[in-house]
Scaffold this motif. Structure first.
Motif, PDB file in Angstrom:
ATOM      1  N   ILE A  53     -63.362 -27.188  51.746  1.00 55.39           N
ATOM      2  CA  ILE A  53     -63.941 -25.855  51.949  1.00 55.39           C
ATOM      3  C   ILE A  53     -63.943 -25.468  53.425  1.00 55.39           C
ATOM      4  O   ILE A  53     -63.576 -24.356  53.787  1.00 55.39           O
ATOM      5  CB  ILE A  53     -65.367 -25.787  51.357  1.00 55.39           C
ATOM      6  CG1 ILE A  53     -65.307 -25.932  49.845  1.00 55.39           C
ATOM      7  CG2 ILE A  53     -66.065 -24.480  51.749  1.00 55.39           C
ATOM      8  CD1 ILE A  53     -66.646 -26.167  49.183  1.00 55.39           C
ATOM      9  N   GLY A  54     -64.349 -26.405  54.276  1.00 56.09           N
ATOM     10  CA  GLY A  54     -64.457 -26.088  55.697  1.00 56.09           C
ATOM     11  C   GLY A  54     -63.183 -26.290  56.480  1.00 56.09           C
ATOM     12  O   GLY A  54     -63.065 -25.831  57.603  1.00 56.09           O
ATOM     13  N   GLY A  55     -62.229 -27.010  55.905  1.00 56.76           N
ATOM     14  CA  GLY A  55     -61.017 -27.357  56.632  1.00 56.76           C
ATOM     15  C   GLY A  55     -61.183 -28.700  57.325  1.00 56.76           C
ATOM     16  O   GLY A  55     -62.299 -29.211  57.460  1.00 56.76           O
ATOM     17  N   ALA A  56     -60.080 -29.263  57.760  1.00 56.78           N
ATOM     18  CA  ALA A  56     -60.096 -30.581  58.378  1.00 56.78           C
ATOM     19  C   ALA A  56     -61.019 -30.660  59.598  1.00 56.78           C
ATOM     20  O   ALA A  56     -61.759 -31.636  59.733  1.00 56.78           O
ATOM     21  CB  ALA A  56     -58.678 -31.017  58.742  1.00 56.78           C
ATOM     22  N   PRO A  57     -61.029 -29.655  60.498  1.00 52.76           N
ATOM     23  CA  PRO A  57     -61.926 -29.776  61.657  1.00 52.76           C
ATOM     24  C   PRO A  57     -63.401 -29.886  61.265  1.00 52.76           C
ATOM     25  O   PRO A  57     -64.140 -30.705  61.827  1.00 52.76           O
ATOM     26  CB  PRO A  57     -61.662 -28.491  62.457  1.00 52.76           C
ATOM     27  CG  PRO A  57     -60.281 -28.085  62.068  1.00 52.76           C
ATOM     28  CD  PRO A  57     -60.150 -28.477  60.621  1.00 52.76           C
ATOM     29  N   VAL A  58     -63.830 -29.102  60.299  1.00 52.00           N
ATOM     30  CA  VAL A  58     -65.226 -29.159  59.859  1.00 52.00           C
ATOM     31  C   VAL A  58     -65.499 -30.492  59.170  1.00 52.00           C
ATOM     32  O   VAL A  58     -66.525 -31.138  59.427  1.00 52.00           O
ATOM     33  CB  VAL A  58     -65.576 -27.973  58.935  1.00 52.00           C
ATOM     34  CG1 VAL A  58     -66.924 -28.172  58.247  1.00 52.00           C
ATOM     35  CG2 VAL A  58     -65.566 -26.671  59.716  1.00 52.00           C
ATOM     36  N   GLY A  59     -64.608 -30.917  58.287  1.00 51.21           N
ATOM     37  CA  GLY A  59     -64.793 -32.181  57.597  1.00 51.21           C
ATOM     38  C   GLY A  59     -64.892 -33.347  58.570  1.00 51.21           C
ATOM     39  O   GLY A  59     -65.794 -34.183  58.459  1.00 51.21           O
ATOM     40  N   LEU A  60     -63.973 -33.400  59.531  1.00 53.31           N
ATOM     41  CA  LEU A  60     -63.995 -34.488  60.514  1.00 53.31           C
ATOM     42  C   LEU A  60     -65.246 -34.437  61.382  1.00 53.31           C
ATOM     43  O   LEU A  60     -65.863 -35.467  61.658  1.00 53.31           O
ATOM     44  CB  LEU A  60     -62.749 -34.433  61.391  1.00 53.31           C
ATOM     45  CG  LEU A  60     -61.450 -34.855  60.726  1.00 53.31           C
ATOM     46  CD1 LEU A  60     -60.258 -34.540  61.632  1.00 53.31           C
ATOM     47  CD2 LEU A  60     -61.471 -36.325  60.367  1.00 53.31           C
TER      48      LEU A  60
END
Length: 172
Positions: A53-60
């Motif tokens: 949902i948030g994209g890789a930057p948010v997930g990481l």
């Protein structure tokens, strides 16, 4: 301007999303079945959704902040535990596996159904690689494979399907 540089408003949004995501991960860790040596939690579902949902930057960022909070002793890990000892214990490999899982799940955003399903399943399965490898140092490879992977396959499939359904529902 450097593509990796964040403008102040974007940096604030990422920090806020990471803080919210780490809180979601901490809450999901408390929904637990007390299996041994690795409890079954909703954390992997949360990791998939944060990335997708948030994209890789948010997930990481969310996973990284969560791990930092736990390392500093905040009671964010399963069972309300925290501290560096948890990151040296039997579940450490799974916790670190959340990082590549969040990144892979982040690649699912904006993709078609088949690609999203494949990426979410891959993200979910990839966290088992460091998890089982690390756990094997405590239990031996055979027990780590049985108690740290095979036992979790049904739940992994259910949580991956749920993540896909929620992602598709949010898309609508």
């Amino acid at each position: 301007m450097n593509d990796l540089a964040l403008s102040p408003p974007r940096a604030l949004r990422l920090a806020g999303a990471a803080l919210l995501g780490s809180a979601i991960l901490a809450a999901s860790a408390q929904v637990s079945l007390p299996f041994w040596p690795v409890p079954a939690t909703l954390q992997s579902l949360a990791v998939l959704l944060l990335g997708a949902i948030g994209g890789a930057p948010v997930g990481l960022a969310a996973v990284g902040l969560y791990l930092l909070e736990g390392a500093l002793g905040l009671p964010v890990f399963a069972g309300g535990t925290g501290g560096p000892a948890v990151l040296a214990g039997p579940t450490a490999g799974y916790l670190l596996g959340f990082l590549p899982a969040a990144w892979i799940a982040g690649q699912a955003a904006g993709r078609g159904l088949a690609a999203q399903a494949a990426l979410l399943l891959a993200a979910h399965l990839v966290l088992f690689i460091p998890g089982v490898a690390w756990l094997a140092g405590f239990t031996g490879l055979e027990k780590a494979w049985m108690a740290g992977f095979l036992l979790f396959v049904p739940g992994t499939l259910v949580k991956t399907g749920l993540a896909l359904a929620l992602l598709r529902a949010l898309k609508r």
